[in-house]
Design a protein around this motif. Structure first.
Motif, short mmCIF file in Angstrom:
data_model
loop_
_atom_site.label_atom_id
_atom_site.label_comp_id
_atom_site.label_asym_id
_atom_site.label_seq_id
_atom_site.Cartn_x
_atom_site.Cartn_y
_atom_site.Cartn_z
N ASP B 98 0.86 -1.16 0.07
CA ASP B 98 0.06 0.21 -0.34
C ASP B 98 0.47 1.48 -0.05
N TYR B 99 0.61 2.36 -0.22
CA TYR B 99 0.63 3.71 -0.26
C TYR B 99 0.02 4.15 0.27
N TYR B 103 -1.68 14.57 -1.32
CA TYR B 103 -2.66 14.77 -2.92
C TYR B 103 -2.51 16.08 -2.54
N GLU B 112 -7.44 10.56 1.53
CA GLU B 112 -6.70 9.73 1.12
C GLU B 112 -5.83 8.88 3.34
N PRO B 349 -1.63 2.71 -8.90
CA PRO B 349 -2.92 2.87 -10.14
C PRO B 349 -1.97 3.55 -11.34
N LYS B 350 -1.99 2.95 -12.48
CA LYS B 350 -1.71 3.99 -13.99
C LYS B 350 -2.61 4.66 -13.92
N GLY B 351 -1.40 6.12 -14.21
CA GLY B 351 -2.50 7.25 -13.71
C GLY B 351 -1.92 7.91 -12.58
N SER B 352 -1.12 7.73 -11.65
CA SER B 352 -1.62 8.54 -10.07
C SER B 352 0.08 9.63 -10.72
N PRO B 353 -1.50 10.67 -9.90
CA PRO B 353 -0.12 12.00 -9.94
C PRO B 353 0.82 11.94 -9.30
#
Lengths: 398, 541
Positions: B98-99, B103, B112, B349-353
């Motif tokens: 996890d992380y 943001y 989050e 996840p793909k596209g995570s900023p």
């Protein structure tokens, strides 16, 4: 509440009612409220405003912070937390409360619902879990956030009782102001309270999120009989000012988020002395409030009517035209029912008293050109608008 | 003896950002100023160099937040090419896959936090307000000369009164809290707010950057503030990328200096500050060349200044003693990596900023403290705390299209491991860091085209920072404000006449602020009775 890793893809989440409101939204005028996407205006501001004052308006309240407080020590705990004497609160009743920090500055306000003997719901304007848990030390009490697990719908306006009765809520007309009752509507279990933030007759409906859309449909199904409109936050802002309701964090800075010394406010300074019971026994902030109560007031958040028709946004107040600055407008609205400019203003006191005269300097635009006007202001002690049908039991039938 | 034909008003030693800032304000006042720099490039610790064809590294400092906007404005650095782009997110990878992400969007940030702890999400509001309050207080003093509390001169009395006035603008209870804050460890301080292990670790990291202290060492809470008090365009606590790398900061300063008629000489290392009759007369370069000037300003750290480029016989014995004992411990390393493409991180996840901001891999306070334990035993951390950024995602000037540049700040790295540093040991240290990143990014190792690995040895040898300490001296209270670098010498004046200090060893310390350079310029101009060209602090209220 289950939050997945992908939540970042949608900065503002959808409430359980979102699909229905989105379908009605002609304006696409959305804003954020506690991480949810909510309507500022659904279709037309004046229609939504007059739905509250003349018919029935429905508004999604789900983003409001809700805390469930249970346990044998819940009453004791709450009595210590809030400034008001809540000894008369009984199951099935709601009361308005505020709570302060040790310095006697207001942290937030909210409505306290007693759902059972040891079971309470506290609805708050801001995020309070940290403070509620910090205050729980030494009490036999369990506190959890239920904001995201309970969907809430406000149904407000003179015809709201008739609308809900037609929708299938039985014996609703017997419910008194600040009462709570568990009812069924077309098989959906709904907790109904006669509460609201509009200053009109109204109810708030509390359901499981999975029942939200069915509840919405049950209410809107009677649209053939009654005029019903979904309402956004802009109309709510107008009616709450008419009712004289204040909003911590907007009309004054809340204590625990204040950075600059002196920018927080005591209950007396925001006109909430009436919910402070210094003689009820000890509560958080009492010592500071006792001391403050013995001194002349330094300032007061005050209801004022501003003469004329110039639009009011931010404005400074003076003791006379071009005189000394003595305060500032915190929120204001043009009242369509009263045809008057209403405002809440933070005003400095002199020897504990408001200045005898108040003038507002209004900067306003006409065809992009700025103008200045001076308007005299008149202090009001009562709500600007408080119709009789708001508190009548049973309410007038339509 | 060679004697230069040039006779300068001022010679500034070291073309780091503070030396250049100092020189620029003096040149702006009409003085004839020369900056001498030992390296062939300017910038000191704010340099960007192309060590691998097509990639530009910010070799030392790597992000920009504390640089004073007043200086930016007064020296017109925007017109000299500086652009600071805010980066507003940070994250910590967890060992369990996890992380935690902080943001840039406040709604997402809050959600989050809620994902990890409902209570911590609410406590973060109180935390932010408290940190903001301390930031507001501290910022009042950044562009002011610290008062000497033992002095009765009117100016000191006035400055001390100003300090106390600002302090007393806090309410009584906040004054107590602030004093506590100054003396606490970051771990203990954060435990007043947060309960979640990952959140605690995430917000602790900034407090050990550059220090010879651990998360449980008293004094580290202040270091957190030191990193939070900057801003980018009003976003307090936000860090930013200087477009073109940190060399853009020194580049703009050098350009501003030259526009005001100042000169820079590279490959000119100072061997000695010349003193005659308790007064500086100039400098002697290692080449033997002597340059004379009325005033000499040292941008080197206080230890280096007084123990290496001044004759001890020219100095008060007590000062020499202070300089020898100045707390300036090397504890950091740095990797700059050229990447053949954008690495992927398995848990994101793909596209995570979140790859756009700071990335960390240390998810507990225990791991942070253990990293410190290694350093105390003169080892590099086997499980280090890394601050990883990939600025080429924003900045097209750092790497070819589709390629990337990664900067990795590493805490902790010893001044010298047992037996001393060797190139081999340096590479082993680098490998430890690369392995840690690869644990979270399976394709990372295959993308590496080139890596610059810097331990305190390289930092000291190249930039001249004693022990490679990035702040030119620890940021502990015994070395802050009127104690920086030493009591009695906090007003930028050296122990001999016409000699000044303008480096991060002086108030308000390191972090690419430019404030020491500007403050020193103000004192020099005051002594010369010249009009002040340095800016007053912007006020928030």
């Amino acid at each position: 509440m289950n939050i997945g890793h992908e939540h970042f893809r949608r900065a503002l989440q959808h409430t359980p009612f979102h699909d229905r409101i989105a379908a009605l939204s002609a304006t696409e005028d959305w804003t954020g409220w506690n991480g949810y996407k909510v309507a500022r205006v659904v279709d037309k501001l004046s229609t939504e405003y007059f739905a509250v004052r003349s018919g029935c308006a429905v508004m999604d309240l789900t983003p409001m912070e809700k805390y469930r407080i249970t346990g044998n020590g819940a009453r004791e705990y709450l009595d210590r937390l809030v400034t008001r004497n809540i000894s008369k609160l009984r199951p099935g009743r709601v009361t308005y409360v505020i709570w302060c920090n040790d310095e006697g500055k207001v942290i937030d306000d909210g409505t306290l619902f007693q759902l059972g003997e040891y079971d309470y719901r506290l609805c708050a304007q801001h995020h309070q879990l940290d403070w509620l848990l910090m205050s729980a030390t030494g009490f036999d009490v369990h506190i959890e956030t239920e904001t995201h697990d309970v969907a809430a719908l406000a149904v407000q306006g003179p015809t709201s009782c008739s609308v809900l009765t037609a929708a299938g809520f039985d014996k609703l007309d017997q419910l008194k102001p600040f009462g709570i009752v568990d009812l069924q509507c077309k098989g959906i279990p709904v907790t109904v309270s006669r509460t609201g933030f509009t200053g009109d007759l109204g109810y708030e409906l509390w359901v499981k999120p999975e029942d939200a859309l069915n509840l919405w449909d049950a209410v809107f199904d009677v649209r053939g009989l009654y005029d019903i409109h979904a309402m956004g936050l802009d109309a709510l802002e107008m009616v709450r000012i008419e009712a004289g309701f204040i909003m911590p964090g907007f009309d004054f800075n809340t204590a625990e988020s204040t950075i600059r010394n002196g920018h927080d406010r005591s209950p007396f300074e925001v006109g909430l002395g009436w919910v402070v019971n210094l003689d009820k026994g000890h509560f958080t902030g009492r010592k500071a409030l006792l001391a403050e109560n013995s001194r002349p007031a330094r300032r007061r958040l005050t209801k004022i009517v501003i003469d004329g028709n110039k639009p009011v946004r931010e404005a400074f107040l003076y003791d006379r035209k071009n005189g000394e600055q003595v305060g500032e407008v915190k929120c204001a609205t043009w009242s369509p029912v009263l045809k008057a400019n209403l405002a809440l203003a933070d005003i400095d006191c002199v020897n504990g008293k408001l200045p005898p005269k108040l003038w507002a300097r209004l900067d306003y635009q006409r065809e992009l050109k700025w103008h200045t006007a001076w308007a005299e202001c008149h202090v009001q002690s009562k709500p600007f608008y408080n119709p009789e049908h708001r508190s009548a039991t049973p309410p007038p039938r339509f | 003896m060679l004697l230069s034909a040039n006779n300068y008003d001022v010679i500034v030693i070291g073309a780091g950002h503070n030396g250049l800032t100092n020189a620029a304000f003096l040149a702006k006042a009409g003085l004839h100023v020369l900056v001498v720099e030992k390296n062939s490039y300017t910038g000191g610790a704010t340099a960007s160099r192309e060590l691998y064809d097509g990639w530009k590294y910010s070799n030392s400092s790597y992000v920009c937040s504390l640089f004073r906007p007043e200086i930016y404005n007064a020296l017109d650095l925007g017109r000299h090419g500086l652009k600071v782009i805010p980066l507003t997110s940070s994250m910590t990878f967890k060992q369990d896959g996890d992380y935690f992400g902080s943001y840039h969007n406040p709604n997402v940030r809050r959600r989050e936090l809620m994902r990890h702890s409902m209570r911590d999400a609410d406590a973060a509001i109180r935390f932010d307000a408290d940190i903001m309050r301390w930031c507001k207080l501290i910022r009042n003093f950044l562009l002011r000369t610290p008062p000497d509390p033992g002095s009765f001169r009117p100016r000191d009395a006035f400055e001390f009164a100003y300090l106390m006035k600002k302090f007393h603008e806090l309410s009584e209870s906040k004054i107590y809290e602030f004093i506590r804050f100054f003396t606490m460890s970051i771990a203990e301080y954060l435990e007043n707010y947060f309960e979640n292990e990952t959140i605690l670790a995430h917000y602790s990291g900034g407090s050990i950057i550059g220090t010879g202290l651990g998360v449980y060492s008293p004094g580290t809470a202040y270091v957190a503030l030191h990193h939070a008090m900057g801003d980018v365009d009003g976003n307090i606590g936000a860090w930013g990328f200087a477009r073109g790398g940190m060399g853009a900061v020194s580049g703009a300063l050098a350009s501003a200096l030259q526009a005001h008629g100042g000169e820079i000489r590279t490959d000119a290392e100072v061997a000695k500050i010349l003193v005659s009759g308790n007064r500086t007369t100039g400098v002697r370069l290692t080449s033997g060349e002597e340059l004379s000037a009325k005033i000499v300003v040292s941008n080197l750290d206080a230890k280096r200044t007084f123990t290496q480029i001044m004759d001890e016989s020219d100095l008060p014995p007590k000062l020499v003693e202070r300089a020898r004992n100045f707390k300036i411990r090397g504890s950091s390393g740095k990797l700059n990596i050229a990447l053949d493409g954008m690495p992927t991180f398995s848990s994101l996840p793909k596209g995570s900023p979140l790859t756009l901001g700071h990335m960390h891999f240390t998810d507990t306070l225990t791991r942070l403290e253990k990293a410190y334990d290694d350093w105390k035993d003169d080892r590099w951390s086997t499980d280090p705390y890394c601050d990883v950024l990939i600025p080429s995602q924003y900045d097209p000037s750092l790497a070819p299209p589709g390629k990337h540049m990664m900067t990795v700040f590493v805490q902790y790295c010893p001044v010298a491991p047992e037996g001393g540093w060797s190139d081999d040991k340096r590479d082993q240290f680098g490998q430890t860091v690369i392995d840690q990143i690869a644990d979270y990014s399976p394709d990372f190792k295959n993308l590496i085209l080139h890596a610059e690995i810097r331990t305190p040895r390289e930092l000291e040898a190249e930039i001249g920072l004693t022990e490679g300490n990035i702040f030119q001296g620890e940021l502990t209270f015994d070395q802050l404000l009127f104690n920086r670098p030493f009591p009695g010498y906090a007003q930028y004046r050296g122990p001999v006449r016409n000699m000044y200090m303008c480096g991060s060893s002086t108030h308000p310390g390191g972090g690419v602020m430019g404030a020491p350079g500007a403050n020193a310029a103000r004192e020099i101009l005051r002594d010369l009775k010249k009009p002040d060209t340095t800016p007053a602090a912007f006020s928030d209220d």
